[in-house]
Design an enzyme around this catalytic site. Sequence first.
Site, short mmCIF file in Angstrom:
data_model
loop_
_atom_site.label_atom_id
_atom_site.label_comp_id
_atom_site.label_asym_id
_atom_site.label_seq_id
_atom_site.Cartn_x
_atom_site.Cartn_y
_atom_site.Cartn_z
N TYR A 47 -58.61 78.33 147.42
CA TYR A 47 -57.51 79.30 147.48
C TYR A 47 -56.46 78.95 148.55
O TYR A 47 -55.38 79.52 148.57
CB TYR A 47 -58.02 80.73 147.74
CG TYR A 47 -59.00 81.27 146.72
CD1 TYR A 47 -59.19 80.64 145.50
CD2 TYR A 47 -59.74 82.41 146.97
CE1 TYR A 47 -60.10 81.13 144.57
CE2 TYR A 47 -60.64 82.92 146.04
CZ TYR A 47 -60.83 82.26 144.84
OH TYR A 47 -61.73 82.75 143.92
N HIS A 105 -68.52 76.81 143.66
CA HIS A 105 -67.44 77.55 142.99
C HIS A 105 -67.47 77.40 141.46
O HIS A 105 -67.31 78.35 140.73
CB HIS A 105 -66.09 77.06 143.53
CG HIS A 105 -64.94 77.98 143.27
ND1 HIS A 105 -63.85 78.06 144.09
CD2 HIS A 105 -64.70 78.87 142.28
CE1 HIS A 105 -63.01 78.95 143.63
NE2 HIS A 105 -63.50 79.46 142.52
N GLU A 235 -56.71 102.69 145.92
CA GLU A 235 -57.09 103.04 144.53
C GLU A 235 -58.35 102.29 144.10
O GLU A 235 -59.29 102.87 143.56
CB GLU A 235 -55.91 102.70 143.60
CG GLU A 235 -56.19 102.92 142.12
CD GLU A 235 -55.02 102.46 141.23
OE1 GLU A 235 -53.89 102.24 141.73
OE2 GLU A 235 -55.27 102.31 140.02
N1 LIG Z 1 -65.38 82.39 141.24
C1 LIG Z 1 -64.31 82.15 140.52
O1 LIG Z 1 -64.21 81.15 139.79
C2 LIG Z 1 -63.19 83.14 140.54
C3 LIG Z 1 -62.18 83.08 139.55
C4 LIG Z 1 -61.16 84.04 139.60
C5 LIG Z 1 -61.15 85.00 140.61
N2 LIG Z 1 -62.12 85.01 141.58
C6 LIG Z 1 -62.13 86.02 142.67
O2 LIG Z 1 -62.07 87.32 142.10
C7 LIG Z 1 -60.95 88.01 142.65
C8 LIG Z 1 -60.40 89.01 141.66
O3 LIG Z 1 -60.00 88.38 140.45
P1 LIG Z 1 -58.47 88.13 140.04
O4 LIG Z 1 -57.60 88.07 141.24
O5 LIG Z 1 -58.49 86.97 139.11
O6 LIG Z 1 -58.11 89.39 139.12
P2 LIG Z 1 -58.23 90.98 139.25
O7 LIG Z 1 -58.73 91.39 140.56
O8 LIG Z 1 -58.91 91.46 138.02
O9 LIG Z 1 -56.71 91.44 139.08
C9 LIG Z 1 -55.73 91.17 140.04
C10 LIG Z 1 -54.38 91.53 139.45
O10 LIG Z 1 -54.34 92.90 139.09
C11 LIG Z 1 -53.33 93.58 139.83
N3 LIG Z 1 -53.91 94.85 140.29
C12 LIG Z 1 -54.74 95.05 141.34
N4 LIG Z 1 -55.13 96.32 141.43
C13 LIG Z 1 -54.54 96.98 140.39
C14 LIG Z 1 -54.55 98.32 139.96
N5 LIG Z 1 -55.24 99.25 140.60
N6 LIG Z 1 -53.82 98.63 138.85
C15 LIG Z 1 -53.12 97.69 138.19
N7 LIG Z 1 -53.06 96.39 138.58
C16 LIG Z 1 -53.77 96.03 139.67
C17 LIG Z 1 -52.94 92.67 140.95
O11 LIG Z 1 -51.57 92.76 141.24
P3 LIG Z 1 -51.04 93.27 142.71
O12 LIG Z 1 -51.53 92.26 143.72
O13 LIG Z 1 -49.56 93.30 142.53
O14 LIG Z 1 -51.65 94.63 142.91
C18 LIG Z 1 -53.23 91.29 140.38
O15 LIG Z 1 -52.14 90.83 139.60
C19 LIG Z 1 -59.99 86.87 143.00
O16 LIG Z 1 -58.93 87.31 143.82
C20 LIG Z 1 -60.94 85.89 143.61
O17 LIG Z 1 -61.27 86.29 144.93
C21 LIG Z 1 -63.15 84.10 141.54
#
Ligand SMILES: NC(=O)c1ccc[n+]([C@@H]2O[C@H](COP(=O)([O-])OP(=O)(O)OC[C@H]3O[C@@H](n4cnc5c(N)ncnc54)[C@H](OP(=O)(O)O)[C@@H]3O)[C@@H](O)[C@H]2O)c1
Length: 264
Positions: A47, A105, A235
């Site tokens: 990241y 990862h 939230e």
């Molecule tokens: N191990 C792996 O391979 C892997 C892969 C992917 C992700 N991850 C980890 O998992 C974490 C979460 O996954 P992700 O970032 O892919 O997706 P996520 O948490 O499902 O969604 C994040 C997105 O949703 C928006 N969001 C956040 N809260 C919200 C709400 N209450 N209502 C509407 N929209 C909202 C955010 O925008 P805003 O920022 O504008 O709120 C952002 O665009 C990552 O950040 C990372 O740490 C791990």
Amino acid sequence: MQTIESNGARIPLIGLGTWDLRGRACARAVEEALRLGYRHIDTAAMYGNEAEVGEGLRASGIGRDEVFITTKVWSSDLRARDFERSTRDSLRKLRLESVDLLLIHWPNPSIPLKETVGALCKMKREGVARHVGVSNFNTALIEEAKRLATEPLVNNQIELHPYNDQTRTIATTRKAGMSVTAYSPIARGRVKGDALLSKIGKAHGKTAAQVCLRYLVQQDIIVIPKTSRSERLKENSDILDFKLTPAEMKEIAALASPHGNIVS
Ligand SMILES: NC(=O)c1ccc[n+]([C@@H]2O[C@H](COP(=O)([O-])OP(=O)(O)OC[C@H]3O[C@@H](n4cnc5c(N)ncnc54)[C@H](OP(=O)(O)O)[C@@H]3O)[C@@H](O)[C@H]2O)c1
């Protein structure tokens, strides 16, 4: 903050995801989340934000031993020597002596799993990682990793939200004594406009995203939603004061489809 126990680890049920958070925005989000009560931060070498995660942690004033920090070693660094170098680089950037959880990862089929799992377990023995685990491991890989590991594997971090079906992976992960962490738990924000989740949310005075996260934690699944916005930090963590009915859980489960993955 509630925790989930697995193979000796106690992992806070709700964490802050940090993929895509960079620079000042990342440090600010981490600091704010910790001040709001988050006690679990998810980062990764890939990241490019470990320094800022460490900065946010220190700025929050919350004691190091009160916060659960996860980092991960990227799939190009799964040779033993690279794995160790990547882990030590992560610690240097975070300015920490150890992380709470170190994950592989993403599996790399061109590098023997035995070598990688050996390096992972070595990091635990040396105290650089309090606990170790995997991410994006399917049923076959979970079983193989468990067989190869000389230290307990505590967690498998996988893509999980109402739109994909991870039933088999969850069952195998749990059978191995490991907990499950849902990444992209709100399907990268897509749940916001979901008609069913919004309808259920209305009945509980909650948003669609909150219903989605509640659906996961109610199954003892750890969630790590990412947001850069203050109001959403609140939230996304305000999900422990209501309960979905068995009928609602069933309705949400029916949203899953075999091709529902977004990331993996
Ligand atoms: N191990 C792996 O391979 C892997 C892969 C992917 C992700 N991850 C980890 O998992 C974490 C979460 O996954 P992700 O970032 O892919 O997706 P996520 O948490 O499902 O969604 C994040 C997105 O949703 C928006 N969001 C956040 N809260 C919200 C709400 N209450 N209502 C509407 N929209 C909202 C955010 O925008 P805003 O920022 O504008 O709120 C952002 O665009 C990552 O950040 C990372 O740490 C791990």
